[in-house]
Write an enzyme that holds these catalytic residues in place. Structure first.
Site, PDB file in Angstrom:
ATOM      1  N   HIS A 174       0.813  -1.220   0.000  1.00 21.60           N
ATOM      2  CA  HIS A 174       0.000   0.000   0.000  1.00 21.60           C
ATOM      3  C   HIS A 174       0.845   1.268   0.000  1.00 21.60           C
ATOM      4  O   HIS A 174       0.345   2.341   0.322  1.00 21.60           O
ATOM      5  CB  HIS A 174      -0.958  -0.013   1.198  1.00 21.60           C
ATOM      6  N   CYS A 201       7.144  18.714 -13.598  1.00 23.14           N
ATOM      7  CA  CYS A 201       6.013  19.095 -14.453  1.00 23.14           C
ATOM      8  C   CYS A 201       5.098  20.127 -13.811  1.00 23.14           C
ATOM      9  O   CYS A 201       4.158  20.600 -14.456  1.00 23.14           O
ATOM     10  CB  CYS A 201       5.205  17.855 -14.825  1.00 23.14           C
TER      11      CYS A 201
HETATM   12  P1  OAD Z   1      -6.729  -3.509  10.615  1.00 24.86           P
HETATM   13  O1  OAD Z   1      -6.836  -2.348  11.528  1.00 24.86           O
HETATM   14  O2  OAD Z   1      -7.871  -3.841   9.729  1.00 24.86           O
HETATM   15  O3  OAD Z   1      -6.413  -4.807  11.467  1.00 24.86           O
HETATM   16  C1  OAD Z   1      -5.421  -4.843  12.440  1.00 24.86           C
HETATM   17  C2  OAD Z   1      -5.392  -6.264  12.986  1.00 24.86           C
HETATM   18  O4  OAD Z   1      -4.323  -6.342  13.913  1.00 24.86           O
HETATM   19  C3  OAD Z   1      -6.680  -6.666  13.728  1.00 24.86           C
HETATM   20  O5  OAD Z   1      -7.035  -7.982  13.324  1.00 24.86           O
HETATM   21  C4  OAD Z   1      -6.268  -6.630  15.207  1.00 24.86           C
HETATM   22  O6  OAD Z   1      -6.954  -7.605  15.969  1.00 24.86           O
HETATM   23  C5  OAD Z   1      -4.789  -6.969  15.106  1.00 24.86           C
HETATM   24  N1  OAD Z   1      -3.943  -6.418  16.171  1.00 24.86           N
HETATM   25  C6  OAD Z   1      -3.999  -5.188  16.754  1.00 24.86           C
HETATM   26  N2  OAD Z   1      -3.004  -5.026  17.635  1.00 24.86           N
HETATM   27  C7  OAD Z   1      -2.278  -6.167  17.618  1.00 24.86           C
HETATM   28  C8  OAD Z   1      -1.108  -6.618  18.292  1.00 24.86           C
HETATM   29  N3  OAD Z   1      -0.464  -5.864  19.171  1.00 24.86           N
HETATM   30  N4  OAD Z   1      -0.647  -7.854  18.013  1.00 24.86           N
HETATM   31  C9  OAD Z   1      -1.291  -8.663  17.113  1.00 24.86           C
HETATM   32  N5  OAD Z   1      -2.388  -8.292  16.448  1.00 24.86           N
HETATM   33  C10 OAD Z   1      -2.875  -7.066  16.679  1.00 24.86           C
HETATM   34  O7  OAD Z   1      -5.399  -3.315   9.758  1.00 24.86           O
HETATM   35  P2  OAD Z   1      -4.912  -4.046   8.424  1.00 24.86           P
HETATM   36  O8  OAD Z   1      -5.385  -5.461   8.346  1.00 24.86           O
HETATM   37  O9  OAD Z   1      -3.462  -3.793   8.308  1.00 24.86           O
HETATM   38  O10 OAD Z   1      -5.102   0.078   3.530  1.00 24.86           O
HETATM   39  O11 OAD Z   1      -5.664  -3.187   7.329  1.00 24.86           O
HETATM   40  C11 OAD Z   1      -5.449  -3.496   5.993  1.00 24.86           C
HETATM   41  C12 OAD Z   1      -5.560  -2.246   5.157  1.00 24.86           C
HETATM   42  O12 OAD Z   1      -6.803  -1.593   5.470  1.00 24.86           O
HETATM   43  C13 OAD Z   1      -4.530  -1.182   5.487  1.00 24.86           C
HETATM   44  O13 OAD Z   1      -3.297  -1.389   4.832  1.00 24.86           O
HETATM   45  C14 OAD Z   1      -5.205   0.068   4.958  1.00 24.86           C
HETATM   46  C15 OAD Z   1      -6.648  -0.179   5.333  1.00 24.86           C
HETATM   47  O14 OAD Z   1      -7.557   0.195   4.339  1.00 24.86           O
HETATM   48  C16 OAD Z   1      -4.561   1.153   2.942  1.00 24.86           C
HETATM   49  O15 OAD Z   1      -4.043   2.059   3.553  1.00 24.86           O
HETATM   50  C17 OAD Z   1      -4.649   1.103   1.456  1.00 24.86           C
END
Ligand code: OAD
Length: 215
Positions: free
Chosen positions: A89, A120
């Site tokens: 991302h 540009c």
């Molecule tokens: P999320 O916020 O959707 O999920 C974070 C995950 O990490 C959840 O399942 C939590 O339970 C878990 N979590 C939180 N703290 C933790 C810890 N200390 N140890 C282990 N697990 C933990 O974030 P992403 O899955 O990264 O896209 O989100 C995916 C994408 O959604 C991001 O990259 C972003 C967003 O749209 C863009 O920016 C394009």
């Protein structure tokens, strides 16, 4: 914390390992996740208005073929010492020209917002994937190739809800790899993962590292 000895054994023998990380791996460094009900960015901002990794450098040197794929745009993996990170991302610390879609490292500050591309004159923007935009096909292809050829894929601190990143563990499973999920909460991947380790990424990964490759 007890880690299944079968997981430790399989990991010790693995040569090709991929780790897919999400916001949860940065959470213990104080960066809010996206979807957490209380502290997640989306609890406070509308998504359309937004546009411990310490164990990783060491884990990366212990397997011959290691690929780190992240959905995070915070650049923390690199700051923790990981090299050649596949950033699905993008990276919020990098900028690009809106019009030309090329990375711009330096520009002249004129007070204009957003600043202008020195080539540009078009507007500059963060080099991240915004809603409605596609991932870089080359970057995605690199991650998919890793998922197809790996023996072990870790899915760490990601809600496993955002595609195409969420497809990578499924691709690895279909190709016969072992998938290990590390998350503080269950996700849609949990029931399918070969091993699911529930808890904080910083704690679990340090423990797993110590069990598998004692210093
Ligand atoms: P999320 O916020 O959707 O999920 C974070 C995950 O990490 C959840 O399942 C939590 O339970 C878990 N979590 C939180 N703290 C933790 C810890 N200390 N140890 C282990 N697990 C933990 O974030 P992403 O899955 O990264 O896209 O989100 C995916 C994408 O959604 C991001 O990259 C972003 C967003 O749209 C863009 O920016 C394009």
């Amino acid at each position: 914390m007890r880690i299944d000895p079968r997981l430790v054994q399989r990991l010790r023998n693995a040569r090709r390992v991929v780790a897919l990380t999400g916001a949860g791996i940065s959470a213990e460094s104080g960066i809010p996740t996206f979807r957490d009900a209380q502290s997640g960015l989306w609890a406070r901002f509308r998504p359309e208005e937004l546009a411990t990794p310490e164990a990783f450098p060491r884990l990366g040197t212990l397997v011959p073929d290691w690929l780190l794929v992240t959905q995070n745009v915070d650049g923390l993996h690199q700051r923790a010492g990981s090299r050649a990170v596949v950033e699905l991302h993008g990276n919020i610390h990098r900028n690009k020209c809106f019009d030309e879609d090329v990375v711009v490292a330096e520009w002249r500050e004129t007070g204009e917002r957003p600043p202008c591309c020195p080539r540009c004159g078009g507007p500059l923007r963060p080099d991240v994937v915004w809603f409605g935009e596609s991932l870089s096909p080359q970057t995605l292809a690199q991650a998919e190739a890793g998922a197809r050829r790996c023996e072990v894929l870790f899915s760490i601190g990601t809600s496993a809800a955002v595609f195409p990143a969420a497809q990578l563990p499924l691709t690895a499973l279909q190709a016969g790899a072992m998938v290990v999920e590390v998350n503080k909460d269950p996700t849609p991947l949990t029931g399918m993962a070969t091993f699911s380790l529930l808890g904080l990424a910083g704690e679990i990964l340090s423990h797993l590292l110590g069990e598998t490759w004692p210093a």
